[in-house]
Design a protein around this motif. Structure first.
Motif, short mmCIF file in Angstrom:
data_model
loop_
_atom_site.label_atom_id
_atom_site.label_comp_id
_atom_site.label_asym_id
_atom_site.label_seq_id
_atom_site.Cartn_x
_atom_site.Cartn_y
_atom_site.Cartn_z
N UNK A 19 -96.24 7.49 5.20
CA UNK A 19 -96.12 8.25 6.45
C UNK A 19 -95.64 9.67 6.16
N UNK A 20 -96.36 10.60 6.72
CA UNK A 20 -96.12 12.02 6.47
C UNK A 20 -94.92 12.53 7.27
N UNK A 21 -94.11 13.36 6.61
CA UNK A 21 -93.03 14.04 7.32
C UNK A 21 -92.96 15.52 6.96
N UNK A 22 -93.82 15.97 6.03
CA UNK A 22 -93.81 17.37 5.65
C UNK A 22 -95.21 17.87 5.34
N UNK A 23 -95.60 18.97 5.99
CA UNK A 23 -96.90 19.58 5.74
C UNK A 23 -96.73 20.91 5.03
N UNK A 24 -97.64 21.21 4.12
CA UNK A 24 -97.51 22.38 3.25
C UNK A 24 -98.65 23.37 3.41
N UNK A 25 -98.36 24.62 3.13
CA UNK A 25 -99.37 25.67 3.12
C UNK A 25 -98.98 26.70 2.08
N UNK A 26 -99.96 27.43 1.58
CA UNK A 26 -99.72 28.38 0.50
C UNK A 26 -100.56 29.64 0.67
N UNK A 27 -100.10 30.68 0.01
CA UNK A 27 -100.91 31.88 -0.21
C UNK A 27 -100.55 32.40 -1.59
N UNK A 28 -101.57 32.79 -2.35
CA UNK A 28 -101.36 33.25 -3.72
C UNK A 28 -101.97 34.65 -3.86
N UNK A 29 -101.14 35.60 -4.27
CA UNK A 29 -101.60 36.97 -4.46
C UNK A 29 -101.68 37.26 -5.96
N UNK A 30 -101.92 38.50 -6.30
CA UNK A 30 -102.08 38.86 -7.71
C UNK A 30 -100.86 38.50 -8.55
N UNK A 31 -99.67 38.79 -8.03
CA UNK A 31 -98.46 38.60 -8.82
C UNK A 31 -97.46 37.63 -8.22
N UNK A 32 -97.75 37.14 -7.00
CA UNK A 32 -96.76 36.32 -6.31
C UNK A 32 -97.43 35.19 -5.54
N UNK A 33 -96.60 34.24 -5.11
CA UNK A 33 -97.12 33.17 -4.26
C UNK A 33 -96.04 32.71 -3.29
N UNK A 34 -96.52 32.11 -2.20
CA UNK A 34 -95.62 31.47 -1.24
C UNK A 34 -96.05 30.03 -1.05
N UNK A 35 -95.07 29.17 -0.99
CA UNK A 35 -95.30 27.76 -0.65
C UNK A 35 -94.34 27.44 0.48
N UNK A 36 -94.89 27.17 1.67
CA UNK A 36 -93.98 26.85 2.76
C UNK A 36 -94.31 25.51 3.41
N UNK A 37 -93.25 24.91 3.94
CA UNK A 37 -93.32 23.54 4.43
C UNK A 37 -92.70 23.44 5.82
N UNK A 38 -93.38 22.69 6.69
CA UNK A 38 -92.82 22.30 7.98
C UNK A 38 -92.37 20.85 7.87
N UNK A 39 -91.07 20.63 7.96
CA UNK A 39 -90.51 19.28 7.88
C UNK A 39 -90.25 18.74 9.28
N UNK A 40 -90.78 17.54 9.55
CA UNK A 40 -90.58 16.91 10.85
C UNK A 40 -89.25 16.16 10.84
N UNK A 41 -88.16 16.89 11.07
CA UNK A 41 -86.89 16.18 11.18
C UNK A 41 -86.93 15.27 12.41
N UNK A 42 -87.53 15.79 13.48
CA UNK A 42 -87.80 14.99 14.67
C UNK A 42 -88.97 15.63 15.39
N UNK A 43 -89.56 14.91 16.32
CA UNK A 43 -90.68 15.48 17.07
C UNK A 43 -90.77 14.84 18.45
N UNK A 44 -91.37 15.60 19.37
CA UNK A 44 -91.64 15.10 20.71
C UNK A 44 -92.98 14.37 20.69
N UNK A 45 -92.96 13.11 21.06
CA UNK A 45 -94.18 12.30 21.02
C UNK A 45 -95.31 12.95 21.81
#
Length: 259
Positions: free
Chosen positions: A145-171
């Motif tokens: 069961x998933x609780x964290x979704x990830x996305x990225x962007x990679x540039x020439x010299x750098x990158x970002x990895x970010x995550x949305x964690x579902x600590x809780x959610x509205x059904x």
């Protein structure tokens, strides 16, 4: 003890920025600014956002990913972010953690899968002894069961990895999202409520954030920084690319989805 101190002194520096309730669009603008105009390493932690927003990847198509009619009726904002990845709905129950790094300071190949695997090592430390944590395809899961979704962007010299964690959610909020056409294999066509789980069943918000900072500290020499001081250098022109979709765009997508 002296050897440990010397080893830590050799770790690359990472600025830790802790925020609470910052609007997700503002957070995305801050992160893109840091990715494109800074040469430092950053970890951005935002404990919840101010109101529900749907956030799509840079190539996301609303008609395929979102139930547009109820979204329009309920006036749920839709944001197209500057990174790839899937579509999520975020709110006060979401915890966001982002790593923005120079390619030459992290011992990982600057491609999506190696960066994803590196990030899972960080979170394996966070959830050690707490739950059956693993990285499945592009998601963080407890079991299946998933609780964290990830996305990225990679540039020439750098990158970002970010995550949305579902600590809780509205059904109810999950009903705004369609089952994506390109779903991970392990999802097995499950609907959203059978596919995801809240992190609150395993760890408190404060413990998670503390453990995430501690885990980052095993790879970097961390320093707390106030997010109010983040801004592009005066000699650099920066225009963020994450943006709200307009009502007209959504109405056009709604017509497309009914064809």
């Amino acid at each position: 003890m002296a050897k440990q101190h010397v080893a830590r002194a050799r770790l690359p520096l990472m600025n830790i920025v802790r925020m609470k309730g910052v609007p997700i669009l503002q957070q995305l603008e801050i992160e893109e600014c840091l990715l494109r105009t800074s040469s430092d390493n950053w970890c951005i932690i935002n404990d919840g956002t101010d109101k529900p927003n749907i956030v799509m990847g840079i190539s996301g198509k609303p008609a395929e990913l979102v139930e547009i009619k109820p979204v329009l009726e309920d006036k749920i904002p839709i944001i197209r972010r500057f990174t790839g990845g899937g579509t999520v709905i975020v709110d006060h129950g979401t915890i966001f953690v982002s790593f923005i790094c120079n390619k030459d300071v992290v011992d990982v190949q600057p491609y999506p899968r190696p960066i994803m695997s590196w990030s899972s090592l960080i979170y394996s430390q966070v959830f050690q002894g707490i739950a059956d944590f693993s990285l499945r395809e592009n998601d963080y899961v407890f079991g299946l069961r998933k609780f964290g979704g990830n996305a990225q962007s990679i540039t020439k010299n750098r990158w970002i990895h970010h995550t949305s964690f579902l600590w809780d959610f509205e059904t109810h909020n999950m009903s705004y999202l369609k089952l994506p056409q390109r779903a991970p294999e392990y999802r097995l066509a499950r609907d959203h409520l059978d596919f995801i789980c809240p992190m609150k069943d395993y760890i408190s918000r404060s413990d998670f954030i503390s453990k995430a900072i501690d885990a980052a500290g095993s790879h970097f020499s961390v320093k707390s920084t106030e997010f109010e001081v983040i801004k592009p250098p005066s000699n650099v022109k920066f225009t963020p690319t994450s943006r709200l979709l307009t009502k007209e765009e959504l109405e056009a997508a709604c017509k497309t989805s009914m064809l």
